[in-house]
Design a protein around this motif. Sequence first.
Motif, short mmCIF file in Angstrom:
data_model
loop_
_atom_site.label_atom_id
_atom_site.label_comp_id
_atom_site.label_asym_id
_atom_site.label_seq_id
_atom_site.Cartn_x
_atom_site.Cartn_y
_atom_site.Cartn_z
N THR A 51 40.27 42.51 25.13
CA THR A 51 40.81 43.86 25.23
C THR A 51 40.31 44.66 26.43
O THR A 51 40.99 45.56 26.87
N THR A 52 39.12 44.36 26.97
CA THR A 52 38.58 45.24 28.00
C THR A 52 38.10 44.52 29.26
O THR A 52 37.82 45.16 30.26
N THR A 53 37.96 43.21 29.24
CA THR A 53 37.38 42.52 30.38
C THR A 53 38.41 42.34 31.49
O THR A 53 39.50 41.79 31.26
N ALA A 54 38.07 42.84 32.71
CA ALA A 54 38.96 42.70 33.84
C ALA A 54 38.86 41.30 34.43
O ALA A 54 37.84 40.62 34.29
N PRO A 55 39.90 40.84 35.09
CA PRO A 55 39.81 39.52 35.75
C PRO A 55 38.76 39.54 36.85
O PRO A 55 38.48 40.59 37.43
N PRO A 56 38.14 38.42 37.13
CA PRO A 56 37.10 38.40 38.18
C PRO A 56 37.70 38.73 39.54
O PRO A 56 38.86 38.42 39.81
N PRO A 57 36.93 39.38 40.42
CA PRO A 57 37.45 39.72 41.74
C PRO A 57 37.63 38.47 42.59
O PRO A 57 37.01 37.43 42.35
N ASN A 58 38.46 38.59 43.59
CA ASN A 58 38.72 37.47 44.50
C ASN A 58 37.66 37.49 45.60
O ASN A 58 37.86 38.07 46.65
N VAL A 59 36.52 36.87 45.33
CA VAL A 59 35.41 36.82 46.28
C VAL A 59 35.51 35.52 47.08
O VAL A 59 35.58 34.43 46.51
N VAL A 60 35.52 35.66 48.41
CA VAL A 60 35.60 34.51 49.31
C VAL A 60 34.35 34.52 50.19
O VAL A 60 34.06 35.52 50.85
N THR A 61 33.62 33.44 50.22
CA THR A 61 32.38 33.36 50.98
C THR A 61 32.64 32.80 52.37
O THR A 61 33.34 31.79 52.53
N VAL A 62 32.08 33.46 53.38
CA VAL A 62 32.16 32.94 54.74
C VAL A 62 31.41 31.61 54.78
O VAL A 62 30.25 31.53 54.36
N PRO A 63 32.02 30.55 55.26
CA PRO A 63 31.37 29.23 55.19
C PRO A 63 30.08 29.17 55.99
O PRO A 63 29.96 29.75 57.07
#
Length: 374
Positions: free
Chosen positions: A16-28
């Motif tokens: 009911t309340t948990t947002a989807p995880p953010p789109n985190v992209v790591t610089v290689p």
Amino acid sequence: SDPTTTTTTTSDPTTTTTAPPPNVVTVPSSIPHDCSQAVEGQIASFLSTVPDGSTIQFQPGGCYGQDGTIFVTDRQNLVIDGNGSTFQALTQGGSGRSNWEVQAGSNITIENMTLYGANPNAGVGAGCYNAALEWQHGIDFEATQGATVDNVNIYNVYGDFIEAQYDSRLGWDASQPARNILVENSYFSGSGRMGLGLTDVIGFTMQNSYMAGVCWDAVDVELDSNQEYGLDIQILDNTFGPTNLAVFSNYGQGYGPNVGDITISGNTETGPLYTCESAIAVGQYPGEYRSNYTITNNHLLAGGYGMDIEGVENATIDNNTVTYTNEGCNPPAGVVLVDSHTVSIENNTFAGFPGGVATVDSLSTGLTLVGNSL
């Protein structure tokens, strides 16, 4: 209708309340991050693969070398998280090289990083300004529509720590202004020109930050044409150390509805001072007026006039403390008013000013002058 079952189902936070995880992209990590070489090209290539709406996170505590600019061009909804990394100019570079340049786009955040320019004389000393390299900024926002700079340190640039202006690809006459730029919780030391260069922007706030070692003016609203904007600017709760000229200046072109709605409040100037410049200086555009300036609750220093206000309509100067530092300048007053109208100067302390609280010319009208002390 079992109430126990109903409560268990509806209160489950995972459904009911948990947002989807953010789109985190790591610089290689394959991009060198030990400042052994210039990598702005590799960073730009990587950024081009990251979709809008992402959080880009650099390697923790890395050091990324630069000979040129890192461009962020026509992007939307990006968070660029330095993750404690440093971006270091390795060479003097070309006339327009900045650490970061955000061209157009919207909702761009730059956070958690340290930027170094290549100016060995940055600050208040001799040789701080180099005309050939004055466009080398820490961060240059060009017609960006919404941006945040948070927890960013910038040192030793030839130009300004941060610039907000038109899109140089289009020119000032075809570009829209930058809009809604927020700078907060940041530290700036050692510029070769201004601290903030606000030349074409609607909506700019700097708050809770420190700025020192500025070659010219700390915050400069200075348009290059009457069609540009310096509007809705707030300088709030900052500390200013050594600055050659004013803490805040507003000269150049621009007037009427394009310039004004400026608030300078809660700031502290610690000095020391090096010139006779006023702490706050607003110059008149010939025959026209700028409007709506609020200057309140600041603690400032001045070697000349505390505040020089010219060609302004509707100004409030209240509850400030301005201390004269006796730099050998002509005996100044706390405030000088020239051709300004509907101005309130109330409950300020102008400590030690030999010229008294205010000097007012014959053109100025609508002055309220009460409750001030020397």
